[in-house]
Each structure stands twice: as structure tokens, then as C-alpha cells.
Design a protein around this motif. Sequence first.
Motif, PDB file in Angstrom:
ATOM      1  N   ALA A  35       0.819  -1.213   0.000  1.00 21.94           N
ATOM      2  CA  ALA A  35       0.000   0.000   0.000  1.00 21.94           C
ATOM      3  C   ALA A  35       0.852   1.261   0.000  1.00 21.94           C
ATOM      4  O   ALA A  35       0.337   2.349  -0.253  1.00 21.94           O
ATOM      5  N   ILE A  36       2.144   1.118   0.284  1.00 21.34           N
ATOM      6  CA  ILE A  36       3.041   2.268   0.408  1.00 21.34           C
ATOM      7  C   ILE A  36       4.124   2.155  -0.658  1.00 21.34           C
ATOM      8  O   ILE A  36       4.875   1.175  -0.687  1.00 21.34           O
ATOM      9  N   ASN A  37       4.233   3.159  -1.525  1.00 24.15           N
ATOM     10  CA  ASN A  37       5.232   3.126  -2.591  1.00 24.15           C
ATOM     11  C   ASN A  37       6.578   3.701  -2.176  1.00 24.15           C
ATOM     12  O   ASN A  37       7.601   3.354  -2.759  1.00 24.15           O
ATOM     13  N   ALA A  38       6.602   4.625  -1.214  1.00 21.14           N
ATOM     14  CA  ALA A  38       7.860   5.258  -0.810  1.00 21.14           C
ATOM     15  C   ALA A  38       8.638   4.320   0.104  1.00 21.14           C
ATOM     16  O   ALA A  38       8.120   3.863   1.122  1.00 21.14           O
ATOM     17  N   HIS A  39       9.900   4.046  -0.253  1.00 23.23           N
ATOM     18  CA  HIS A  39      10.745   3.173   0.552  1.00 23.23           C
ATOM     19  C   HIS A  39      11.896   3.931   1.214  1.00 23.23           C
ATOM     20  O   HIS A  39      12.700   3.323   1.911  1.00 23.23           O
ATOM     21  N   HIS A  40      11.973   5.236   0.974  1.00 23.87           N
ATOM     22  CA  HIS A  40      12.968   6.095   1.618  1.00 23.87           C
ATOM     23  C   HIS A  40      12.278   7.391   2.020  1.00 23.87           C
ATOM     24  O   HIS A  40      11.280   7.797   1.407  1.00 23.87           O
ATOM     25  N   ILE A  42       2.324  10.817  -1.711  1.00 30.09           N
ATOM     26  CA  ILE A  42       1.191  11.449  -1.036  1.00 30.09           C
ATOM     27  C   ILE A  42       0.053  10.452  -0.844  1.00 30.09           C
ATOM     28  O   ILE A  42      -0.640  10.474   0.181  1.00 30.09           O
ATOM     29  N   SER A  43      -0.139   9.562  -1.804  1.00 25.79           N
ATOM     30  CA  SER A  43      -1.167   8.536  -1.645  1.00 25.79           C
ATOM     31  C   SER A  43      -0.859   7.643  -0.452  1.00 25.79           C
ATOM     32  O   SER A  43      -1.762   7.258   0.301  1.00 25.79           O
ATOM     33  N   GLY A  44       0.411   7.315  -0.270  1.00 20.00           N
ATOM     34  CA  GLY A  44       0.810   6.530   0.886  1.00 20.00           C
ATOM     35  C   GLY A  44       0.587   7.263   2.194  1.00 20.00           C
ATOM     36  O   GLY A  44       0.142   6.674   3.186  1.00 20.00           O
ATOM     37  N   TYR A  45       0.877   8.584   2.208  1.00 22.19           N
ATOM     38  CA  TYR A  45       0.619   9.376   3.416  1.00 22.19           C
ATOM     39  C   TYR A  45      -0.871   9.360   3.745  1.00 22.19           C
ATOM     40  O   TYR A  45      -1.265   9.256   4.913  1.00 22.19           O
TER      41      TYR A  45
END
Length: 294
Positions: A243-248, A254-257
Motif C-alpha cells: 500500500a506504500i510506494n515510498a521506501h525512503h 502522497i497517496s501513501g501518506y
Amino acid sequence: MMRFTRFTALCLVTEIIPPVSLLFAIYRGCQQGFSAAEIGVFATLCALTLLGIEVGFHRHFAHRSFQAHPGVRTVLAALGSMAFQSSVIWWVGIHRTHHKYSDRPLDPHSPIRGILHAHSGWLFQSSNPPRWSRRIKDLLRDPLVRTAHRDYFFYVILGLIIPAALVGGLTRSWDGAFGGFLWGGLIRIGVVNHLVWSINSICHLYGNRPYRSRDQSCNNHWLALPTLGFSLHNNHHAFPNSAINAHHWWQIDISGYFIRVLERTGLVWNVNRPSAGQKLNKSVSYSQDLAEAV
């Protein structure tokens, strides 16, 4: 010869009407000034419908990367439908087919047939990809999704009426309502569609690839902010159920936030994330280190 389908009509509408509307809106703005209300409604609805596509259609309905309260699911399905990219059932079927055959001949929108085909030319195909409907059996059993599919055009029309009503109400004028319809309706549809289509084209050609995957998906950081994290595409293809694309910390998702905020409120749960070990195992640099050690 190309057979005219409702998906062809969708492509024609989103390829022709929004650019013409934008040119007219710019001319109109140069003549009488640009309205803060119109631009504000445009930006707000761009963000909301992008969230509907990326958080709703993509991460929730297509990849089941988190579970959500029925009210949240309904809102996400409605917002995604307002983007005018066809109903959630068709969108998910096509997207799951893309993941099954990514960057191979049966991929419905692969750049192997050219960047223009990957971007939007694939919508002019005479038929849908083979066996795409087999991939949506779970959605066909879901009453909420079936209702969203049935009400698709209602939401499309609502996405045109809402900005017109908002700006018309704020300015107390029919001209303001027309401006809201242009910017928050037609132009917004064009911008959102091209942002989403850029994932199929640009993000399978240009960017970096920190993870091993069977395709050419890339992380394009220039598009991360305008696509609300959608363009962290190599991260996504490496871990499609995340569900979360940011890994760093420096990667913008923003979608993950947004999903994390919903998780803290209890409106969504079972939010999938790759573990540190899973990320390390798929890391390109780690694979190279192993190869050199052997």
C-alpha cells in the motif's frame, strides 16, 4: 480497421475535448482575468480524483493492499469514477492484465509498441485484451463494486456538476459556473488522465530501477509529486501488493501518506508493506553484490 467502441469514445473525449477546453479557458482568462475559485476547484478535484484512481482503483481494488470501511470504499470508487477512465471493474481487469504480462506482447499498454501506444493509443484497440475478465471475479462478487460499476456515469456527471456548482455559488454567476465546469470538469479530466497515462508510458521507459522485476518499470521522481506517488513505479512492480510506494524518507508518496492517515483513524487496516528483508532481497545492488561474491 479500428472498430469504434465506448472505450474509443472515452479516448476521443479525453484526447480532444480537454485540450480544446484548456485553450478556450486560457483565451477567456486573458480576456477577463483568471479566477482563483476556478483554479482552486481545478487543483482540489485533480488531487481528489487522482486519489480515487491511485488509492482506490489501484492500491485498494486492483491490488487489495489494504482493507477499508465501506464508506471509504464507496468514496474512493466514486472519486475514481469521476476521473472518467471507465468503471472500477474494467479498470482493475485491464490493470491486472498489465501486471500479468507487463512489457510483453499481451500487455495492453506496453511501450514495446511505442510510447504513444503505451500512453493512450492502446485505448483505440478494436478489442479488450484476452482473458481480462477472468481477473475480476472477486469484484463481481462484491456488491459495493457492482453498485459503483452500475453508477459509473452518474459519478462522471457529478464530477462535472460539482465544480460548476461550487464556483457558480462562490461567484454567484452563471459565468463562474461555466468556468468551474471548464476548469474543474473538462480540463481536470484531461490533466488527470494524462498524468495516469504517463505511468504506462514514461514510467516504463525513463527513471531508475532499484529493484529487480520482470519488466522495465522505473521510478520517475519528477512525476512523483503530480501523480501523488504513482510514479514510484519500480517500487510498485517489485511489491505490487504494498500500500506504500515510498521506501525512503525522500521519496514522495502522497497517496501513501493518505493511507497512513486513514490507518491511524481506523478507517483502513491490514495495510501491506514490504519488510526490510524483502526489499533487500529484491535490491539490484544486493543482487550484484551476491553475484560478485560467487
